[in-house]
Design an enzyme around this catalytic site. Structure first.
Site, short mmCIF file in Angstrom:
data_model
loop_
_atom_site.label_atom_id
_atom_site.label_comp_id
_atom_site.label_asym_id
_atom_site.label_seq_id
_atom_site.Cartn_x
_atom_site.Cartn_y
_atom_site.Cartn_z
N ASP A 27 0.86 -1.29 0.11
CA ASP A 27 -0.01 -0.01 0.06
C ASP A 27 0.91 1.12 0.08
O ASP A 27 0.29 2.27 -0.54
CB ASP A 27 -0.87 0.19 1.15
CG ASP A 27 -0.55 -0.05 2.48
OD1 ASP A 27 0.72 -0.37 2.74
OD2 ASP A 27 -1.11 0.62 3.60
N GLU A 50 9.32 -10.46 -1.15
CA GLU A 50 10.35 -9.65 -1.16
C GLU A 50 11.72 -10.12 -1.25
O GLU A 50 12.61 -9.68 -1.81
CB GLU A 50 10.14 -8.52 -0.13
CG GLU A 50 9.04 -7.76 -0.26
CD GLU A 50 7.64 -8.40 0.46
OE1 GLU A 50 6.40 -7.77 0.40
OE2 GLU A 50 7.86 -9.52 0.66
N HIS A 113 0.18 0.76 11.01
CA HIS A 113 0.42 -0.78 10.74
C HIS A 113 1.95 -0.70 9.84
O HIS A 113 2.14 0.25 9.46
CB HIS A 113 -0.54 -1.20 9.60
CG HIS A 113 -0.75 -0.64 8.29
ND1 HIS A 113 -0.86 0.65 8.09
CD2 HIS A 113 -0.17 -1.21 6.89
CE1 HIS A 113 -0.63 0.86 6.65
NE2 HIS A 113 -0.44 -0.14 6.01
N HIS A 114 2.37 -1.98 9.68
CA HIS A 114 3.55 -2.20 9.27
C HIS A 114 4.79 -1.47 10.00
O HIS A 114 5.95 -1.55 9.75
CB HIS A 114 3.85 -1.99 7.93
CG HIS A 114 3.17 -2.67 6.86
ND1 HIS A 114 2.40 -3.76 7.09
CD2 HIS A 114 2.66 -2.29 5.32
CE1 HIS A 114 1.99 -4.31 6.00
NE2 HIS A 114 2.02 -3.28 5.15
N GLY A 428 26.62 -16.68 0.93
CA GLY A 428 26.41 -18.36 0.92
C GLY A 428 24.76 -18.40 1.43
O GLY A 428 24.81 -19.57 2.01
N ASP A 455 18.10 -29.77 -4.05
CA ASP A 455 16.78 -29.69 -3.49
C ASP A 455 16.20 -28.93 -2.38
O ASP A 455 15.56 -28.47 -2.09
CB ASP A 455 16.17 -31.19 -3.42
CG ASP A 455 16.95 -32.06 -2.54
OD1 ASP A 455 18.14 -31.62 -2.07
OD2 ASP A 455 16.61 -33.33 -2.60
N ASN A 482 18.96 -35.14 -3.95
CA ASN A 482 19.63 -36.10 -2.92
C ASN A 482 18.82 -36.24 -1.77
O ASN A 482 19.60 -36.69 -0.57
CB ASN A 482 21.07 -35.94 -2.75
CG ASN A 482 21.42 -34.24 -2.49
OD1 ASN A 482 20.74 -33.45 -2.16
ND2 ASN A 482 22.70 -33.94 -3.15
N GLY A 484 17.97 -33.94 0.67
CA GLY A 484 18.38 -33.40 1.59
C GLY A 484 19.67 -32.37 1.46
O GLY A 484 20.06 -32.23 0.39
N GLU A 488 25.63 -30.37 4.42
CA GLU A 488 25.42 -30.61 5.88
C GLU A 488 25.70 -31.96 6.38
O GLU A 488 26.35 -32.09 7.55
CB GLU A 488 24.20 -29.97 6.44
CG GLU A 488 24.15 -28.47 6.13
CD GLU A 488 22.91 -27.78 6.75
OE1 GLU A 488 22.24 -28.58 7.49
OE2 GLU A 488 22.77 -26.68 6.40
#
Length: 582
Positions: A27, A50, A113-114, A428, A455, A482, A484, A488
């Site tokens: 708005d 955003e 607001h916001h 990263g 993925d 794969n 996941g 990690e």
């Protein structure tokens, strides 16, 4: 002349080379959006949120040199902040614009607001200001000056900037300059420019082992063409940091490879660390591009260049626009005037027999040989996948590699000439690359775009695939399924549930997001299926049709570099007595 504030801002963006305003309506920014059709040469392009808009603006800017992002106050600004911070870390100029509450409400400290409903309207600006080169709320009094100042800052500093536009001022007219916006840099002080050129060439001419080390600022400041010419004119070998991949040719005989401290091939490390003249482009060493801070540059005879700074053997030359300095160096070497660099006008084809040209160091270990390709029924594996992917890349492609497995797999491959390689090597943030792909294609629709994404990363920003399809873009997307976070898993928790992600039917998504999408999907489990998919994707792309290639890989398989990176990261993150993978 007089012009509405919003139209002046949009006009200045067009004059700076921006033709798309990327963002999300809200708005407080609708007044500005209403003005977009009144300004020739620019259009609004909406994204799904955003954060994705900020990532798209990053990709757009890497191709065009500047981009514009539009959000609304508070909720929109802060949603985009991660992408803005990433652009700051990666030295990417983005003009972030946020519609703000009306000026009378901010000055009257209304509870709106916001906001935090406390009358404080400085907190958003100050928060974003931590990650931008400049952040300002414009008013009718300062708009003309501040808009030009902030655009110049983004272009000169190669950083994002932020403008809040109060919702009640966009249509107000102000006096604006008659002259169009000039995005050029100021000219150098003539005496300092000549002195710096003399100092650089004199130091270079005395060197027996000259070298260059290239990092990402060489791209951001537009130095690549001149640096490539200087290398060839002087016969000087060069290496790249991992964060500077592909900026200079990886096929030139003078290219050494990638320098990463103790992780470098022996020849590359010796060439850089034992150089008696080293030209650098303000490298930034982090743990991932420095071999865990094992880099060791020579202490003497370093010339470091940035956008407007030159350091020659510790002496600082100020008042210089470095693009002009590089042009002077090339000109003087080409015409033979002034001090001669090593070997005079040596070219890439010259050998160590040329006078003054340092002999080539030990050749780096081969990057791309890889094992022989298996039979058609063999399942996909990383050791043989990435050399094949590199062979699929064409000269002039844009290659976008997600942080993690994709970047580690591709970073050791030699890419063809003219490839633009995009990666979030410092920030990263996973999920960056899919919206980045959209923005990059907006900026350079004529280039073939290849995206490599895992993925887990895809699931963070997957909805932007719908925007890519809505705009009928035709990338080739390779999704590594794969199941996941493989990067990690190699750091910690190989079998832990926290590294798993839901196994979506990824190849079905193009038609989910756009029922009549022409994008074709391929589910690939074997190398035979991979060859069929690559052939089909290449043919479809020539017809202007994109492809979505889902690559199924074992959850514990990874490129060799990742298998070393994971345990090293665990030691760095958790210490010598911390947990390790069992």
């Amino acid at each position: 002349m007089r012009m509405p504030i919003g139209e002046f801002l949009l006009t200045r963006l067009v004059q700076a080379g921006v033709t798309e305003l990327i963002g999300v309506p809200g708005d407080f920014n609708l007044n500005l959006l209403e003005q977009v059709p009144q300004v020739p040469g620019i259009r609004f392009v909406g994204t799904t949120n955003e954060l994705n808009a900020a990532y798209a603006a990053d990709g757009y800017s890497r191709a065009r040199g500047l981009s514009a992002l539009l959000t609304t106050y508070g909720v929109g600004e802060l949603s985009a902040l991660n992408g803005i911070a990433g652009a700051a870390a990666e030295h990417v100029p983005v003009v972030s614009i946020a519609g703000a509450p009306p000026l009378y409400a901010t000055e009257g400290r209304w509870e709106l607001h916001h906001s935090m409903a406390d009358g404080d309207f400085s907190n958003m600006l100050s928060s974003i200001g931590q990650f931008t080169a400049a952040a300002v709320r414009i008013t009718p009094i300062n708009a003309a000056e501040e808009i030009d100042r902030i655009l110049h800052t983004a272009i000169r500093e190669k950083r994002p900037v932020h403008i809040q536009v109060p919702s009640d001022i966009s249509h107000l007219t102000i006096e604006v300059p008659d002259a169009p916006f000039d995005p050029g840099l100021p000219s150098s002080d003539p005496e300092r420019l000549a002195a710096a050129a003399d100092a650089v060439l004199e130091l270079w001419a005395r060197a027996q082992r000259p070298a260059m080390l290239i990092d990402q600022d060489a791209d951001r400041h537009g130095f690549a063409t001149a640096l490539q010419a200087l290398s060839r004119l002087t016969g000087t070998h060069y290496a790249q940091l991992g964060t500077g991949k592909g900026i200079l040719s990886e096929h030139d005989p003078l290219f050494l490879g990638t320098y990463g401290g103790a992780n470098s091939p022996t020849g590359v490390r010796l060439a850089i660390e034992d150089a008696d003249f080293l030209l650098t482009t303000t490298p930034r060493f982090i743990e991932t591009n420095s071999g865990s801070f094992t880099h060791h540059l020579p202490q003497q005879a370093i010339v470091d260049i940035g956008d407007q700074h030159v350091s020659v053997h510790g002496a600082e030359y100020v008042g210089i626009t470095v693009s002009e300095l590089l042009a002077v160096l090339v000109e003087r070497l080409e015409d033979g005037s002034g001090a001669a660099a090593p070997g005079g006008s040596a070219t890439a084809g010259d050998t160590a027999a040329g006078a003054g040209v340092a002999s080539a160091p030990e050749a780096p270990a081969a990057d791309v040989a890889g094992p022989d390709m298996p039979g058609p029924d063999a399942p996909l594996d990383h050791a043989r996948l990435w050399p094949r992917m590199a062979a699929f890349v064409n000269p002039g492609d844009t290659v976008i590699a997600e942080a993690g497995t994709s970047h580690i797999g591709l970073s050791v491959q030699t890419l063809p000439e003219g490839v633009r390689y995009i990666n979030s090597g410092i920030w990263g943030a996973i999920g960056f690359t899919l919206p980045c792909l959209f923005g990059s294609q907006l900026a350079e629709p004529e280039r073939r775009h290849l995206l490599f994404i895992g993925d887990g990363s895809f699931q963070l920003t997957a909805q932007e695939l719908s925007t890519i399809l809505a705009h009928e873009q035709a990338p080739i997307i390779f999704l590594l399924n794969n199941r996941g976070y493989t990067i990690e898993r190699w750091i910690m928790g190989m079998d832990a549930a926290y590294n798993d992600v839901a196994d979506w039917d990824y190849a079905a998504l193009p038609q989910v997001f756009k029922r009549d999408s022409a994008m074709r999907s391929h589910r690939v489990h074997t190398f035979g299926q991979l060859e069929e998919a690559l052939a089909a994707a290449g043919a479809a792309q020539e017809r202007g049709v994109g492809s979505f290639v889902e690559l199924h890989l074992d959850a514990e398989d990874a490129p060799a570099g990742l298998k070393a990176f994971g345990p090293a990261t665990a030691r760095f993150d958790y210490g010598p007595r911390g947990p390790v993978n069992g």
